[in-house]
Enzyme design. Structure first.
Site, mmCIF file in Angstrom:
data_model
loop_
_atom_site.group_PDB
_atom_site.id
_atom_site.type_symbol
_atom_site.label_atom_id
_atom_site.label_comp_id
_atom_site.label_asym_id
_atom_site.label_seq_id
_atom_site.Cartn_x
_atom_site.Cartn_y
_atom_site.Cartn_z
ATOM 1 N N ALA A 191 0.145 4.927 10.915
ATOM 2 C CA ALA A 191 0.755 3.696 10.009
ATOM 3 C C ALA A 191 0.480 3.458 8.491
ATOM 4 O O ALA A 191 -0.489 3.973 7.908
ATOM 5 C CB ALA A 191 0.857 2.361 11.192
ATOM 6 N N ASN A 192 0.825 1.969 8.080
ATOM 7 C CA ASN A 192 0.087 2.125 7.175
ATOM 8 C C ASN A 192 -0.353 0.445 6.567
ATOM 9 O O ASN A 192 0.365 -0.717 8.089
ATOM 10 C CB ASN A 192 1.211 2.485 5.481
ATOM 11 C CG ASN A 192 2.815 1.913 5.724
ATOM 12 O OD1 ASN A 192 3.382 0.448 5.770
ATOM 13 N ND2 ASN A 192 4.155 2.855 6.487
ATOM 14 N N ARG A 193 -0.307 -0.129 5.569
ATOM 15 C CA ARG A 193 -0.454 -1.434 5.750
ATOM 16 C C ARG A 193 0.544 -2.991 4.986
ATOM 17 O O ARG A 193 0.012 -3.954 4.718
ATOM 18 C CB ARG A 193 -1.823 -1.658 4.656
ATOM 19 C CG ARG A 193 -2.829 -0.903 4.824
ATOM 20 C CD ARG A 193 -4.141 -1.408 3.899
ATOM 21 N NE ARG A 193 -5.296 -1.028 3.487
ATOM 22 C CZ ARG A 193 -5.948 -0.342 4.897
ATOM 23 N NH1 ARG A 193 -5.904 -1.886 5.733
ATOM 24 N NH2 ARG A 193 -7.332 0.061 4.501
ATOM 25 N N SER A 194 1.729 -1.744 5.885
ATOM 26 C CA SER A 194 3.193 -2.374 5.478
ATOM 27 C C SER A 194 2.740 -4.481 5.573
ATOM 28 O O SER A 194 3.252 -4.033 6.781
ATOM 29 C CB SER A 194 4.516 -1.996 4.948
ATOM 30 O OG SER A 194 5.061 -2.627 5.280
ATOM 31 N N ALA B 2 7.965 0.049 4.617
ATOM 32 C CA ALA B 2 7.209 1.513 3.820
ATOM 33 C C ALA B 2 7.539 2.621 4.914
ATOM 34 O O ALA B 2 6.571 2.278 5.927
ATOM 35 C CB ALA B 2 5.380 0.785 3.480
#
Ligand code: C5P
Length: 222
Positions: free
Chosen positions: A29-32, A95
């Site tokens: 995943a990512n920090r969006s 994102a």
């Protein structure tokens, strides 16, 4: 019937991260946070549009007045976006993970004598580029985001061309800016005509200004 500058229009927005499963309990995943995309969807609804928000997993509330389609992976996001067309305006603020694990294990991967596993990745579909390149059924205005830590404007320009977008909203997401997950954003609007530098604003205000800017462009296009 709704009134406002986008009354009678359909606006499609993507928001949030995607989760790409490794096994039943793990994912990439990512920090969006989804804050900017959700703010754009809220502003479009406030401007009278019918709004479809395709969102990855986020912990923030649904924006008022938008129909929310929840997805997890990039492939699910792409399918939901194509299913939501036609739209007058499409804003790609999600994102999306660039890569996903090549294979998703059906059961939880176990620690073992072989040591740590190697994660083989494969490229995800580029949803913005897919929609930007549509012939029939392309939204009148296709807008992307460019979250960069280096060479913001040059990278944004490259994306404008590569993805056939009408505008790219470029923002610096270096850790020290606090943009990722934070309440404020400093954006630059790139089009074929040049670049507009906007001051640092709340994400809600960026959403409202972007929607007003898009409504004016749609109006000008007739
Ligand atoms: O190439 P990059 O990921 O930096 O491009 C960012 C823009 O492209 C954003 O508007 C993002 O929502 C969109 N995008 C997409 N599908 C992808 C990757 C990015 O729609 N797989």
């Amino acid at each position: 019937a709704p009134s406002g500058p986008l009354a009678g229009r359909h606006v499609l927005v993507t928001s949030g991260p995607t989760h790409e499963p490794i096994d039943p309990v793990r994912y990439l995943a990512n920090r969006s946070s989804g804050r900017q995309g959700h703010a754009i969807a809220a502003a479009a609804a406030e401007a009278g549009a019918r709004v479809t928000l395709v969102s990855g997993p986020v912990s923030i509330a649904d924006p008022a007045g938008a129909a929310v389609v929840r997805i997890e992976t990039a492939e699910e996001m792409k399918a939901a976006v194509l299913a939501a067309l036609p739209a007058d305006i499409a804003v790609f603020a999600a994102a999306v993970a660039d890569w996903r694990p090549q294979a998703t294990h059906g059961s939880k991967m176990k620690k073992g004598a072989d040591g740590p596993p190697t994660l083989a990745l494969t490229e995800n579909p580029d949803i913005l580029a897919t929609v930007g390149r549509l012939g029939e059924g392309r939204p009148r205005l296709v807008v992307g985001f460019a979250a960069e830590t280096d060479d913001l404007i040059a990278n944004g320009r490259a994306k404008l061309a590569r993805k056939r977008a009408d505008a790219i909203v470029a923002n610096d997401v270096s850790a020290e800016t606090g943009v990722m997950g934070g309440p404020a954003n400093t954006v630059h609007i790139l089009t074929a005509d040049g670049v507009e530098d906007w001051p640092t604003l709340s994400k809600a205000e960026v959403g409202r200004r972007l929607v007003a800017w898009l409504a004016a462009r749609l109006e000008a296009a007739g």
